[in-house]
Scaffold this motif. Structure first.
Motif, mmCIF file in Angstrom:
data_model
loop_
_atom_site.group_PDB
_atom_site.id
_atom_site.type_symbol
_atom_site.label_atom_id
_atom_site.label_comp_id
_atom_site.label_asym_id
_atom_site.label_seq_id
_atom_site.Cartn_x
_atom_site.Cartn_y
_atom_site.Cartn_z
ATOM 1 N N GLY A 22 -5.292 4.842 13.826
ATOM 2 C CA GLY A 22 -4.681 4.478 12.558
ATOM 3 C C GLY A 22 -4.440 5.654 11.643
ATOM 4 O O GLY A 22 -4.263 6.795 12.065
ATOM 5 N N ASP A 23 -4.443 5.340 10.350
ATOM 6 C CA ASP A 23 -4.165 6.333 9.319
ATOM 7 C C ASP A 23 -5.451 6.630 8.551
ATOM 8 O O ASP A 23 -6.542 6.545 9.109
ATOM 9 C CB ASP A 23 -3.028 5.843 8.418
ATOM 10 N N SER A 24 -5.325 6.948 7.269
ATOM 11 C CA SER A 24 -6.496 7.322 6.482
ATOM 12 C C SER A 24 -7.504 6.194 6.339
ATOM 13 O O SER A 24 -8.694 6.445 6.116
ATOM 14 C CB SER A 24 -6.064 7.787 5.088
ATOM 15 N N ALA A 125 2.819 -5.108 2.389
ATOM 16 C CA ALA A 125 3.480 -4.106 1.551
ATOM 17 C C ALA A 125 3.116 -4.319 0.088
ATOM 18 O O ALA A 125 2.872 -5.454 -0.342
ATOM 19 C CB ALA A 125 4.989 -4.192 1.739
ATOM 20 N N PRO A 126 3.082 -3.248 -0.708
ATOM 21 C CA PRO A 126 2.874 -3.412 -2.151
ATOM 22 C C PRO A 126 3.950 -4.339 -2.730
ATOM 23 O O PRO A 126 5.134 -4.223 -2.396
ATOM 24 C CB PRO A 126 3.018 -1.990 -2.692
ATOM 25 N N ARG A 127 3.520 -5.240 -3.593
ATOM 26 C CA ARG A 127 4.436 -6.259 -4.131
ATOM 27 C C ARG A 127 5.527 -5.671 -5.014
ATOM 28 O O ARG A 127 6.569 -6.304 -5.224
ATOM 29 C CB ARG A 127 3.647 -7.307 -4.936
ATOM 30 N N ALA A 161 -8.430 -5.196 -1.553
ATOM 31 C CA ALA A 161 -7.187 -4.687 -2.136
ATOM 32 C C ALA A 161 -7.168 -4.910 -3.647
ATOM 33 O O ALA A 161 -7.381 -6.025 -4.128
ATOM 34 C CB ALA A 161 -5.983 -5.370 -1.500
ATOM 35 N N GLY A 162 -6.939 -3.825 -4.392
ATOM 36 C CA GLY A 162 -6.839 -3.918 -5.842
ATOM 37 C C GLY A 162 -8.163 -4.000 -6.585
ATOM 38 O O GLY A 162 -8.173 -4.044 -7.817
ATOM 39 N N ASP A 163 -9.280 -4.020 -5.865
ATOM 40 C CA ASP A 163 -10.596 -4.146 -6.496
ATOM 41 C C ASP A 163 -11.125 -2.749 -6.819
ATOM 42 O O ASP A 163 -11.453 -1.967 -5.930
ATOM 43 C CB ASP A 163 -11.552 -4.868 -5.544
ATOM 44 N N ARG A 164 -11.211 -2.441 -8.096
ATOM 45 C CA ARG A 164 -11.640 -1.095 -8.509
ATOM 46 C C ARG A 164 -13.065 -0.790 -8.061
ATOM 47 O O ARG A 164 -13.414 0.377 -7.844
ATOM 48 C CB ARG A 164 -11.539 -0.952 -10.036
ATOM 49 N N ALA A 165 -13.900 -1.788 -7.938
ATOM 50 C CA ALA A 165 -15.289 -1.568 -7.544
ATOM 51 C C ALA A 165 -15.414 -1.211 -6.064
ATOM 52 O O ALA A 165 -16.432 -0.659 -5.647
ATOM 53 C CB ALA A 165 -16.121 -2.812 -7.844
ATOM 54 N N LEU A 166 -14.380 -1.525 -5.261
ATOM 55 C CA LEU A 166 -14.463 -1.327 -3.811
ATOM 56 C C LEU A 166 -13.498 -0.263 -3.306
ATOM 57 O O LEU A 166 -13.413 -0.035 -2.089
ATOM 58 C CB LEU A 166 -14.195 -2.650 -3.080
ATOM 59 N N LEU A 171 -7.250 3.838 -5.881
ATOM 60 C CA LEU A 171 -7.045 2.400 -5.618
ATOM 61 C C LEU A 171 -6.324 2.137 -4.286
ATOM 62 O O LEU A 171 -5.787 1.060 -4.070
ATOM 63 C CB LEU A 171 -6.282 1.718 -6.758
ATOM 64 N N LEU A 172 -6.342 3.134 -3.400
ATOM 65 C CA LEU A 172 -5.720 2.987 -2.083
ATOM 66 C C LEU A 172 -6.732 3.048 -0.952
ATOM 67 O O LEU A 172 -6.515 2.437 0.098
ATOM 68 C CB LEU A 172 -4.675 4.096 -1.865
ATOM 69 N N HIS A 173 -7.815 3.800 -1.178
ATOM 70 C CA HIS A 173 -8.781 4.035 -0.111
ATOM 71 C C HIS A 173 -10.138 3.444 -0.480
ATOM 72 O O HIS A 173 -10.613 3.653 -1.596
ATOM 73 C CB HIS A 173 -8.917 5.541 0.157
ATOM 74 N N PRO A 174 -10.766 2.748 0.449
ATOM 75 C CA PRO A 174 -12.028 2.073 0.129
ATOM 76 C C PRO A 174 -13.187 3.033 -0.073
ATOM 77 O O PRO A 174 -13.230 4.130 0.494
ATOM 78 C CB PRO A 174 -12.272 1.184 1.356
#
Length: 201
Positions: A22-24, A125-127, A161-166, A171-174
């Motif tokens: 995969g990717d990052s 995809a991003p909305r 996805a979109g959860d700042r805490a995770l 906001l792209l990588h966990p």
């Protein structure tokens, strides 16, 4: 008279060899290797008694076409299965979904020709890219899974996805905790995938 004693120990079955291709999101961008998706998934499976080794073949920034170019040396002979996680960067760059789908299709076709089963990890995809693009992009993963008879996990970032805490600051990588959530969510699908693999002697 002494009874004969068996001297040959049973040879334990070799571990399943999987590749996270995969990717990052697979590579573990911004994380130590032990906190990256392949390592955390391997640990979770081993805790369930599954003897498995998961190689990290994630490359940060990679697109589906980039993955296709490095496929043969990234997935060595003897691989029992591949978790295919590509497409997020294609969407971020606005690449035509038809181009992405063609590359993913070629990856799956080449792996199947080598008798290597594939678990397809989907992406949304991003909305903000609009309904036409997102509709075309999101639909290609179920279509590929159906066409090739693959086990599909619909959305790799489900639950984070979109959860700042995770997620990290981008906001792209966990974060490490985000990876653990990904693994917890995908684990039943991975177990179902492993159950479809040919038995190894």
């Amino acid at each position: 008279m002494l009874l004969p004693v068996a001297t040959m120990a049973q040879t334990p079955p070799r571990p399943l060899k999987l590749v996270a291709f995969g990717d990052s999101l697979s590579a573990g961008y911004g994380l130590p290797g032990s906190a990256a998706f392949p390592a955390v998934l391997e640990q979770a499976l081993r805790q369930k008694g599954v003897q498995v080794e998961i190689s990290n073949a994630g490359v940060s920034g990679d697109t589906a076409s980039g993955g296709l170019e490095r496929l043969d040396w990234s997935v060595p002979d003897g691989t029992d299965g591949v978790i295919l996680e590509l497409g997020a960067n294609d969407a971020l760059r606005g690449i035509d979904p038809a181009t992405t789908e063609k590359a993913l299709d070629a990856i799956v076709t080449r792996l199947k020709a080598r008798n290597i089963p594939v678990l397809l990890a989907g992406m949304y995809a991003p909305r903000n890219l609009g309904t036409d693009y997102t509709g075309r992009f999101d639909a290609m993963f179920p279509r590929l899974a159906q066409a090739h008879g693959l086990v599909l996990y619909p959305f790799f970032l489900d639950g984070i996805a979109g959860d700042r805490a995770l997620n990290q600051a981008d906001l792209l990588h966990p974060t490490p905790e985000g990876v653990r959530v990904i693994v917890q969510r995908i684990l039943p699908t991975v177990e179902r995938f492993l159950a479809t693999l040919p038995a190894k002697s």
